[in-house]
Design an enzyme around this catalytic site. Structure first.
Site, short mmCIF file in Angstrom:
data_model
loop_
_atom_site.label_atom_id
_atom_site.label_comp_id
_atom_site.label_asym_id
_atom_site.label_seq_id
_atom_site.Cartn_x
_atom_site.Cartn_y
_atom_site.Cartn_z
N GLU A 135 31.81 102.31 -3.06
CA GLU A 135 32.06 101.79 -1.72
C GLU A 135 30.99 100.76 -1.36
O GLU A 135 29.81 100.92 -1.70
CB GLU A 135 32.04 102.93 -0.70
CG GLU A 135 32.51 102.55 0.69
CD GLU A 135 32.78 103.78 1.55
OE1 GLU A 135 33.47 104.71 1.06
OE2 GLU A 135 32.29 103.84 2.69
N ASP A 137 29.87 98.84 2.21
CA ASP A 137 30.14 98.96 3.64
C ASP A 137 29.47 97.91 4.49
O ASP A 137 28.32 97.53 4.24
CB ASP A 137 29.63 100.31 4.17
CG ASP A 137 30.36 101.50 3.60
OD1 ASP A 137 31.55 101.37 3.30
OD2 ASP A 137 29.74 102.57 3.47
N GLU A 139 29.15 98.46 8.51
CA GLU A 139 29.50 99.38 9.59
C GLU A 139 28.74 98.99 10.85
O GLU A 139 27.51 98.84 10.83
CB GLU A 139 29.16 100.81 9.20
CG GLU A 139 29.96 101.33 8.01
CD GLU A 139 29.54 102.72 7.58
OE1 GLU A 139 30.44 103.58 7.42
OE2 GLU A 139 28.33 102.95 7.39
N GLN A 152 25.04 98.36 9.77
CA GLN A 152 24.57 99.10 8.60
C GLN A 152 25.32 98.61 7.36
O GLN A 152 26.55 98.70 7.30
CB GLN A 152 24.79 100.60 8.77
CG GLN A 152 24.44 101.42 7.53
CD GLN A 152 24.44 102.91 7.79
OE1 GLN A 152 23.49 103.46 8.33
NE2 GLN A 152 25.54 103.57 7.43
N THR A 153 24.58 98.09 6.40
CA THR A 153 25.17 97.74 5.10
C THR A 153 24.83 98.85 4.13
O THR A 153 23.75 99.45 4.20
CB THR A 153 24.61 96.40 4.59
OG1 THR A 153 23.20 96.52 4.35
CG2 THR A 153 24.84 95.29 5.60
N GLY A 163 27.69 113.72 -1.27
CA GLY A 163 26.98 114.99 -1.20
C GLY A 163 26.93 115.67 -2.56
O GLY A 163 27.41 115.16 -3.57
N SER A 237 28.21 112.53 15.21
CA SER A 237 27.17 113.38 14.63
C SER A 237 25.98 112.59 14.10
O SER A 237 24.90 113.15 13.91
CB SER A 237 27.76 114.25 13.52
OG SER A 237 28.25 113.44 12.46
#
Length: 338
Positions: A135, A137, A139, A152-153, A163, A237
């Site tokens: 991925e 991103d 964001e 946010q890259t 995880g 979260s």
């Protein structure tokens, strides 16, 4: 933030200053310099101007939350508006996968209270490789009034970020979008993914370069085909101050507008002669682009995973020799590594 005066107006001001007291002339010069300092140097190369957008529905389809999408226009300037409320967010996906290319979108974000909300434009193959995906991103992390959006890259490779014991959490580099207002108008955001590097752009200014370290660096660089996505969703979260501020649906719907989506890319079945576009006037970023990137990183980068003392460097081998990494520069003076 005040915009710089047009060049012609600056010269007119300075021309008047010829008859003005020296102190007034000095103040005018300082004002012009301060206005220029608020904007990155010109990159000298504008990849978004080299390609033409196509109708949204030709290249994309609704992935989820179709009832929270509105496609606008059928021509090259068309796009899509997506929104989040207490019932659902929304997302779209490209109709095809790609092995490399230039992927861009003009995005207008919502003003006001948007804490906990993420608007994203990204590449991923999670649907094809769940739990073991790649991925890339961009964001936009929602915020509270008076505070800037954070871009946010991130780069996930071979499942890192999903995880599990010993897996990499991610390769985040964050920027405050405070040298312009991303809610006042559309701004262009893009990802260039080639076999040798990934470059993130804001209004054609490169803000981060993530290079492939070696031909065998499969664990640190995505090589499998990915699709292009856009979405808006609730990430209360963690999105805003590590979850301190959560989505407040009294301010919903939270709306994100996408237009002028650009796909200049190679499909997995394309012949070898199909190559990703160049990120600069040559095979690499030009010195002028490098200077613009350094300006953004020195003034607006607020987090770099390679500089975070809490991160295990063994899980991000590209950070071990960070000084030679070639993708990021020292964090801005107001940065945090938390």
């Amino acid at each position: 933030m005040a915009a710089a005066a047009p060049a012609g107006h600056r010269h007119a001001l300075l021309g008047v200053g010829a008859a003005a007291p020296p102190l007034l002339l000095l103040l005018l010069l300082l004002l012009v310099a301060a206005a220029d300092a608020q904007q990155p140097p010109s990159p000298g190369f504008y990849p978004s101007k080299r390609y033409r957008a196509r109708p949204f529905s030709r290249d994309f389809r609704a992935l989820w939350g179709a009832q929270h999408q509105s496609v606008s226009g059928t021509g090259n300037g068309g796009g899509v508006t997506i929104w989040l409320d207490s019932t659902s967010g929304s997302g779209f996906k490209s109709r095809r996968a790609f092995r490399s290319g230039y992927f861009g979108a003009s995005v207008k974000l919502q003003a006001g209270y948007t804490a906990g909300v993420i608007t994203a434009f990204y590449l991923s193959n999670a649907d094809a490789h769940p739990g073991f995906h790649d991925e890339v991103d961009m964001e936009f992390l929602g915020t509270t009034p008076g505070r800037p959006y954070t871009l946010q890259t991130n780069v996930y490779v071979l499942g890192s970020g999903d995880g599990g014991p010993g897996r990499v959490v991610g390769r985040e580099v964050k920027f405050h979008l405070d040298w312009f207002d991303p809610t006042a108008d559309f701004h262009h955001y893009a990802i260039l993914w080639s076999p040798t590097h990934i470059i993130f752009y804001v209004d054609d200014v490169p803000i981060r370069r993530y290079p492939r370290r070696s031909a065998t660096a499969a664990a640190t660089f995505p090589r499998r085909p990915m699709w292009v996505y856009g979405s808006i969703w609730d990430a209360s979260s963690w999105a805003t101050d590590d979850g301190r501020y959560r989505a407040d649906y009294r301010y919903s719907p939270f709306v994100a507008r996408f237009s002028g989506l650009l796909l200049r890319a190679c499909s997995p079945r394309a012949p070898p002669r199909c190559r990703a576009p160049s990120g600069g006037p040559g095979d690499a970023l030009s010195p002028q682009q490098e200077a613009a990137m350094r300006w953004v990183q020195r003034n607006h980068m607020v987090y770099n995973y390679c500089l975070d003392p809490k991160r295990d460097r063994r899980l991000t081998p590209e950070c071990i020799h960070h000084a030679d990494a070639g993708d990021t520069y020292p964090v801005a003076h107001n940065a945090t590594s938390s």
